[in-house]
Design a protein around this motif. Structure first.
Motif, PDB file in Angstrom:
ATOM      1  N   VAL A 159       0.826  -1.214   0.000  1.00 44.69           N
ATOM      2  CA  VAL A 159       0.000   0.000   0.000  1.00 44.69           C
ATOM      3  C   VAL A 159       0.860   1.263   0.000  1.00 44.69           C
ATOM      4  CG1 VAL A 159      -1.947  -1.173   1.087  1.00 44.69           C
ATOM      5  CG2 VAL A 159      -0.293   0.005   2.510  1.00 44.69           C
TER       6      VAL A 159
ATOM      7  N   TRP B   3       1.332   5.677   0.714  1.00 41.06           N
ATOM      8  CA  TRP B   3       1.338   6.518   1.914  1.00 41.06           C
ATOM      9  C   TRP B   3       0.228   7.559   1.928  1.00 41.06           C
ATOM     10  CZ3 TRP B   3       1.715  10.922  -0.686  1.00 41.06           C
ATOM     11  CH2 TRP B   3       2.467  10.938  -1.860  1.00 41.06           C
TER      12      TRP B   3
ATOM     13  N   PHE C  12      -1.960  -4.331  -5.085  1.00 40.01           N
ATOM     14  CA  PHE C  12      -1.035  -3.194  -4.983  1.00 40.01           C
ATOM     15  C   PHE C  12      -1.748  -1.891  -5.321  1.00 40.01           C
ATOM     16  CE2 PHE C  12       1.672  -0.266  -7.490  1.00 40.01           C
ATOM     17  CZ  PHE C  12       2.643   0.026  -6.558  1.00 40.01           C
TER      18      PHE C  12
ATOM     19  N   GLU D  12       6.963   2.816   3.232  1.00 37.42           N
ATOM     20  CA  GLU D  12       8.054   3.114   4.171  1.00 37.42           C
ATOM     21  C   GLU D  12       7.882   4.471   4.857  1.00 37.42           C
ATOM     22  OE1 GLU D  12       8.099   2.265   1.016  1.00 37.42           O
ATOM     23  OE2 GLU D  12       9.837   3.010  -0.063  1.00 37.42           O
TER      24      GLU D  12
ATOM     25  N   GLY E 105       9.148  -5.038  -0.432  1.00 40.06           N
ATOM     26  CA  GLY E 105       8.048  -5.094  -1.406  1.00 40.06           C
ATOM     27  C   GLY E 105       8.349  -6.127  -2.487  1.00 40.06           C
TER      28      GLY E 105
ATOM     29  N   SER F 222       2.386   3.636  -7.761  1.00 39.31           N
ATOM     30  CA  SER F 222       2.702   4.300  -9.032  1.00 39.31           C
ATOM     31  C   SER F 222       2.704   3.306 -10.202  1.00 39.31           C
ATOM     32  CB  SER F 222       4.067   4.975  -8.916  1.00 39.31           C
ATOM     33  OG  SER F 222       5.035   4.013  -8.587  1.00 39.31           O
TER      34      SER F 222
ATOM     35  N   LYS G  44       2.496  -4.932   3.498  1.00 37.90           N
ATOM     36  CA  LYS G  44       3.675  -4.066   3.537  1.00 37.90           C
ATOM     37  C   LYS G  44       3.217  -2.620   3.374  1.00 37.90           C
ATOM     38  CE  LYS G  44       6.555  -2.229   0.892  1.00 37.90           C
ATOM     39  NZ  LYS G  44       6.721  -0.953   1.637  1.00 37.90           N
TER      40      LYS G  44
END
Ligand code: ADP
Length: 511
Positions: free
Chosen positions: A170, A172, A247, A199, A233, A250, A196
């Motif tokens: 995923v 942010w 997912f 970050e 990832g 981008s 996941k």
């Protein structure tokens, strides 16, 4: 100031006064336990409004992903996979209840780690998380197959089986909400998940995982493994025992994921970018259109895949629209996300802020007219002012590429044909808006626009009951509604010979 010892998020950290406490250490959640990364490495996560480090987070890599996948497999083969569907639904409802009771903590934590204003998380993200979870909890015991009549000597039917272990990756921009869009349907179907988080925003996902355990969802059903895309990832996507990858992010990463998943034929759902057109005809309610255009691009500081980033305005109302739009944009309250009256917080990171400012420079160089904004707001925190470019040409980079920030490009058009050519003329197809009072035009347009979702006389609402997604660089497959149930289950056919053994048709196999 760093606390090196393990501290659970349950230890009542006052996240709002983190400056006084100092950054805490956050471990991975694997098999129902908070564990450090095998490498022992931690990375720092920030508050984008202050640029302060708020936590050190265990950094998962391939070895930790392997552990998490094994633990998810065990849970799938064990208690969760065998649980009665109605009990699974009940467990999800208990989880929803705990999220509701801990909502304020989640709101503050999400705001602190992402820079999103508390007011909009409270109004939008958290209710969507709960709606998604309760909606799919309801699905848990309603996922059925079909008896399909084929011939008189056979009973032929389908059952829907969970696909198995799901890798959920995923972004942010909506860490809690997009996380739940993936976890809730997967768990309702009986799958188990390795999540996941991005970050940049790992904290609320870890807390969600803890609450799931507290709700009685068995260990290993939801594992949360913060880490970087190229390591954690990629390891999740490449793991041979992951059955399905879902997912959001981008297009470039989506492409890589699709390629990697081809190696062992994993199922993949991708929700990628957008450059959505919000098209305003002269017979539209202009006040409403201006209001919605503003929210459509500046909500979440423009960090929204379906942001109405291209505003197409008929030439007859172009100047009037621009004037009203710029006036409204300049009154938007930008600042401290923890202030209840803030409408726009910072961008998520220095990199994202710089990327947006680079696009502003590109727009100026391309000859677009900067009407308002275009600069940083304040000296600390990653704030960018609401930015409007006028007289934008369809071919310009700022009209073609996803900026993912508070930058609206306003493009004039002369007639329906012109509007359609511009609207459909990018590599994306996620969403679009149409403003008009003419029903004939609305129907013509909704037929011809390339978009997964089209809003008419509104912009931006979503509902988990409706399929969500796009084609081309906007994605692959649909999330939400029944589409998500299809994503996380496989049909299995059972053919029972019911005629006399002497007339068995098995002698003529098809393949
Ligand atoms: P953005 O550019 O907006 O950060 P990304 O697509 O890079 O969006 O990131 C979305 C998610 O994808 C994040 O969780 C990130 O860690 C993850 N990611 C990035 N690169 C990869 C990769 N090569 N394989 C798998 N996941 C990745």
């Amino acid at each position: 100031m760093y606390s090196t010892s393990y501290m659970s998020l349950n230890d009542a950290i006052d996240w709002t006064s983190i400056a006084a406490v100092g950054p805490t250490a956050q471990d991975l959640l694997i098999g129902g336990k908070r564990v450090p990364a095998i490498s022992g490495r931690y990375f720092e996560t920030l508050d984008p409004a202050t640029e302060q480090v708020i936590a050190r987070v265990a950094e998962a890599d391939a070895a930790d992903i392997d552990l998490a996948v094994r633990s998810a497999r065990q849970a799938f083969d064990g208690e969760w996979g065998r649980m009665r569907p109605s009990e699974r639904g009940q467990a999800l409802l208990r989880w929803a209840d705990l999220i509701r009771r801990n909502a304020e903590e989640l709101v503050e934590l999400e705001s602190l780690n992402s820079g999103k204003p508390v007011a909009s998380i409270r109004r939008q993200d958290l209710p969507a998380v709960l709606d998604t979870l309760t909606y799919y909890a309801g699905w848990a015991d309603k996922i059925s197959g079909q008896v399909i009549p084929t011939r008189s000597d056979a009973l032929t039917y389908t059952v829907r089986e969970a696909v198995g272990v799901v890798g959920a990756i995923v972004p942010w921009n909506f860490p809690l909400m997009i996380g739940m869009w993936k976890i809730a349907p997967a768990l309702a179907c009986g799958c188990t998940v390795v999540l996941k988080p991005a970050e940049l925003t790992p904290l609320t996902a870890l807390r969600l995982g803890e609450l799931a355990l507290e709700a009685g969802i068995p260990a290993g059903v939801l594992n949360v493994v913060p880490g970087f895309g190229k390591t954690a990832g990629a390891a999740l996507v490449n793991h041979p025992d992951v059955d399905k990858v879902t997912f959001t992010g981008s297009p470039n990463v989506g492409r890589t994921i699709l390629q990697s998943a081809a190696v062992n034929f994993k199922r993949v759902t991708l929700e990628l970018g957008g450059k959505s057109a919000n098209i305003i005809f002269p017979d539209a309610n202009l006040e409403q259109a201006v209001k919605a255009a503003c929210a459509g691009i500046f909500f979440n500081s423009g960090q929204v895949c379906s942001a109405g980033s291209r505003i197409l305005v008929h030439q007859d109302i172009y100047n009037e629209f621009l004037e009203k739009f710029a006036a409204r944009a300049s009154t938007m309250r930008i600042g401290d996300p923890r202030d209840e009256s803030t409408a726009m917080g910072p961008l998520v990171s220095a990199a994202q802020m710089n990327r947006v400012l680079e696009y502003v420079a590109v727009g100026v160089n391309e000859g677009a007219r900067l009407v308002t904004g275009g600069t940083r707001h304040g000296k600390s925190g990653y704030f960018v002012k609401p930015t409007i470019f006028a007289d934008v040409k369809h071919e310009m980079r700022i009209a073609q590429e996803e900026i993912f920030g508070p930058v609206a490009v306003v493009i004039p058009f002369k007639d329906e044909e012109d509007a359609l050519r511009i609207a459909n003329g990018t590599s994306y197809s996620l969403a679009a808006g149409v403003w008009s009072a003419d029903m004939g035009r609305i129907h013509r347009f909704t037929r011809s626009l390339k978009a997964g979702t089209i809003w008419v006389n509104t912009y931006g609402p979503t509902d988990v009951r409706l399929p969500w997604g796009g084609n081309r660089e906007s994605g692959f497959g649909r999330e939400h509604g029944e589409a998500a149930i299809d994503n996380f289950t496989e049909p299995k056919v059972v053919w029972i010979h019911t005629g006399p053994p002497t007339q068995n048709a098995s002698a003529a196999p098809l393949n």
